[in-house]
Scaffold this motif. Structure first.
Motif, mmCIF file in Angstrom:
data_model
loop_
_atom_site.group_PDB
_atom_site.id
_atom_site.type_symbol
_atom_site.label_atom_id
_atom_site.label_comp_id
_atom_site.label_asym_id
_atom_site.label_seq_id
_atom_site.Cartn_x
_atom_site.Cartn_y
_atom_site.Cartn_z
ATOM 1 N N LEU A 283 41.665 48.259 31.855
ATOM 2 C CA LEU A 283 40.380 47.799 32.369
ATOM 3 C C LEU A 283 40.416 46.324 32.741
ATOM 4 O O LEU A 283 39.850 45.907 33.761
ATOM 5 C CB LEU A 283 39.285 48.065 31.333
ATOM 6 N N LEU A 284 41.063 45.521 31.913
ATOM 7 C CA LEU A 284 41.199 44.094 32.225
ATOM 8 C C LEU A 284 41.958 43.899 33.527
ATOM 9 O O LEU A 284 41.579 43.076 34.375
ATOM 10 C CB LEU A 284 41.902 43.380 31.076
ATOM 11 N N ALA B 222 38.456 38.971 27.922
ATOM 12 C CA ALA B 222 38.231 38.664 29.336
ATOM 13 C C ALA B 222 39.390 37.825 29.852
ATOM 14 O O ALA B 222 40.036 37.099 29.082
ATOM 15 C CB ALA B 222 36.905 37.929 29.527
ATOM 16 N N LEU B 223 39.633 37.925 31.128
ATOM 17 C CA LEU B 223 40.676 37.115 31.753
ATOM 18 C C LEU B 223 40.076 35.779 32.158
ATOM 19 O O LEU B 223 39.084 35.739 32.901
ATOM 20 C CB LEU B 223 41.252 37.831 32.981
ATOM 21 N N THR C 103 48.344 40.956 29.444
ATOM 22 C CA THR C 103 47.283 40.699 30.421
ATOM 23 C C THR C 103 46.894 39.226 30.462
ATOM 24 O O THR C 103 46.315 38.763 31.441
ATOM 25 C CB THR C 103 46.022 41.529 30.106
ATOM 26 N N GLY C 104 47.175 38.494 29.366
ATOM 27 C CA GLY C 104 46.753 37.102 29.287
ATOM 28 C C GLY C 104 45.280 36.935 28.961
ATOM 29 O O GLY C 104 44.726 35.829 29.077
ATOM 30 N N ALA C 105 44.630 37.998 28.516
ATOM 31 C CA ALA C 105 43.202 37.930 28.215
ATOM 32 C C ALA C 105 42.938 37.087 26.971
ATOM 33 O O ALA C 105 43.753 37.029 26.052
ATOM 34 C CB ALA C 105 42.647 39.332 28.007
ATOM 35 N N VAL C 106 41.794 36.448 26.962
ATOM 36 C CA VAL C 106 41.319 35.716 25.790
ATOM 37 C C VAL C 106 40.403 36.655 25.000
ATOM 38 O O VAL C 106 39.420 37.179 25.532
ATOM 39 C CB VAL C 106 40.551 34.453 26.201
ATOM 40 N N THR C 107 40.741 36.875 23.743
ATOM 41 C CA THR C 107 39.983 37.805 22.904
ATOM 42 C C THR C 107 39.322 37.048 21.761
ATOM 43 O O THR C 107 39.971 36.252 21.076
ATOM 44 C CB THR C 107 40.904 38.898 22.332
ATOM 45 N N PHE D 280 37.659 44.200 34.780
ATOM 46 C CA PHE D 280 36.553 44.257 33.826
ATOM 47 C C PHE D 280 36.762 43.273 32.690
ATOM 48 O O PHE D 280 37.881 42.868 32.389
ATOM 49 C CB PHE D 280 36.443 45.666 33.222
ATOM 50 N N GLU D 281 35.674 42.907 32.031
ATOM 51 C CA GLU D 281 35.769 42.357 30.695
ATOM 52 C C GLU D 281 35.464 43.512 29.740
ATOM 53 O O GLU D 281 34.779 44.469 30.115
ATOM 54 C CB GLU D 281 34.818 41.180 30.482
#
Length: 351
Positions: free
Chosen positions: A93-94, A61-62, A38-42, A98-99
């Protein structure tokens, strides 16, 4: 009550195949890959559970993308933020805009050191308090919540308590939740011993870790750790709770019968008729308000609902769709049709 449209291939219609594969290393790997893609930052966070309690969780979140809302995810007993279903649901969800905040219960996910007292299933107050802290830290509105198994039970109780706690919760989704804990214990004792033995093994390991960290406070011996599930639960109740019996303890976190009838928060529940861990009869006896919906599937096992050889799951998409509907109904940024249109455009040729 409604039927679910989940229909797995024939080789996935065994509840035991579903349940075992759902928690297998292959599915955990699938969850890690899907979330990373997803490339999300966690980022990791310690949140306030009230009265000095600290709980740990992960916010994802993205980057550079406006959030349509915040989804709080709750895992099952002896699971964690890194359980496969937590990662896979977070990924869905991302992707839906969503976050996500994945919360570890006390003594889960390697968080034993944060609190001296031991986890038990009636510690709902600290989860409500933590949800309030998360909502304040990440004020994307609306906020929704979902949980699996024991986490599904916590999600439903969170929905019950949200209005009184001042938590603005737009809706909850619950997959294979514990409804009647006393019946669940009996069901596992009379069913396939694989599941009871799994929970006994993982719980004993958790208690050993607690003893290592707080030897002066937790001086129980190996004979105690060798007790069976019911006897060990009774020991927990007598030594680490204010309940006077195991029956009172089970009743304390039960949501059976009409206990969900007072839900003011919209709720969706997904249950498999062939679940080998959670008994089905408690679901037929539920008294639900008009804005709560129960969906029963013929197949799925315990929190399985697997779709194919890649071990992708129906439940993650179901949770995402139900939470998105609740968020949109609460007036979240961007309607579902807008998000779907953007997704279609992004994947179209030249899009």
């Amino acid at each position: 009550m409604a039927g679910s449209d989940y229909t797995p291939p024939h080789w996935l219609r065994s509840p035991h195949v579903q349940t075992v594969l759902a928690s297998s290393p292959w599915r955990r790997k699938r969850g890690a890959q899907r979330l990373a893609a997803t490339g999300a930052v966690t980022t990791a966070h310690l949140v306030d559970g009230g009265d000095g309690v600290r709980l740990q969780g992960l916010h994802s979140a993205l980057p550079g993308r406006r959030s349509r809302g915040l989804a709080l995810l709750l895992h099952g007993w002896e699971g964690s933020t890194e359980s496969s279903y937590m990662r896979l649901t977070a990924a869905r969800l991302l992707e839906c805009g969503f976050e996500v905040f994945r919360l570890n219960f006390r003594d889960h996910g390697g968080s034993h050191h944060l609190n001296e007292a031991i986890f038990h299933s009636n510690r709902i107050d600290e989860v409500v308090h933590a949800a309030l802290d998360v909502a304040q830290r990440f004020p994307a509105r609306p906020m929704v919540a979902a949980g699996y198994s024991l986490g599904g039970n916590f999600a439903l109780r969170l929905g019950l308590r949200a209005p009184g706690a001042g938590l603005q919760l737009a809706g909850v989704a619950s997959v294979c939740p514990v409804i009647d804990p006393a019946r669940t214990m009996l069901y596992m004792e009379r069913g396939h011993r694989l599941y009871l033995r799994h929970f006994e093994r993982t719980w004993r390991a958790s208690l050993r870790r607690k003893r290592e960290l707080f030897p002066h406070h937790h001086a129980f011996d190996d004979a105690t750790l060798g007790l069976g599930m019911r006897e060990l639960t009774d020991w927990l109740v007598q030594t680490h709770t204010d309940f006077d019996s195991i029956d009172a303890y089970f009743d304390g976190y039960s949501v059976a019968g009409d206990r969900l009838s007072g839900l003011q928060v919209p709720a969706d529940i997904l249950m498999a008729a062939d679940d080998p861990v959670i008994p089905l009869d408690a679901f037929h006896a539920l008294a639900l308000p008009a804005h709560a919906r129960l969906e029963l599937s013929r197949w799925g096992g315990h929190c399985g609902f697997l779709l194919d050889r890649r071990l992708d799951g129906f439940a993650e998409g179901w949770v995402t769709a139900r939470l998105a509907a609740h968020a949109d109904a609460a007036g979240g940024e961007g309607g579902l049709r807008t998000r779907l249109a953007a997704a279609v455009h992004a994947h179209a040729p030249g899009g």
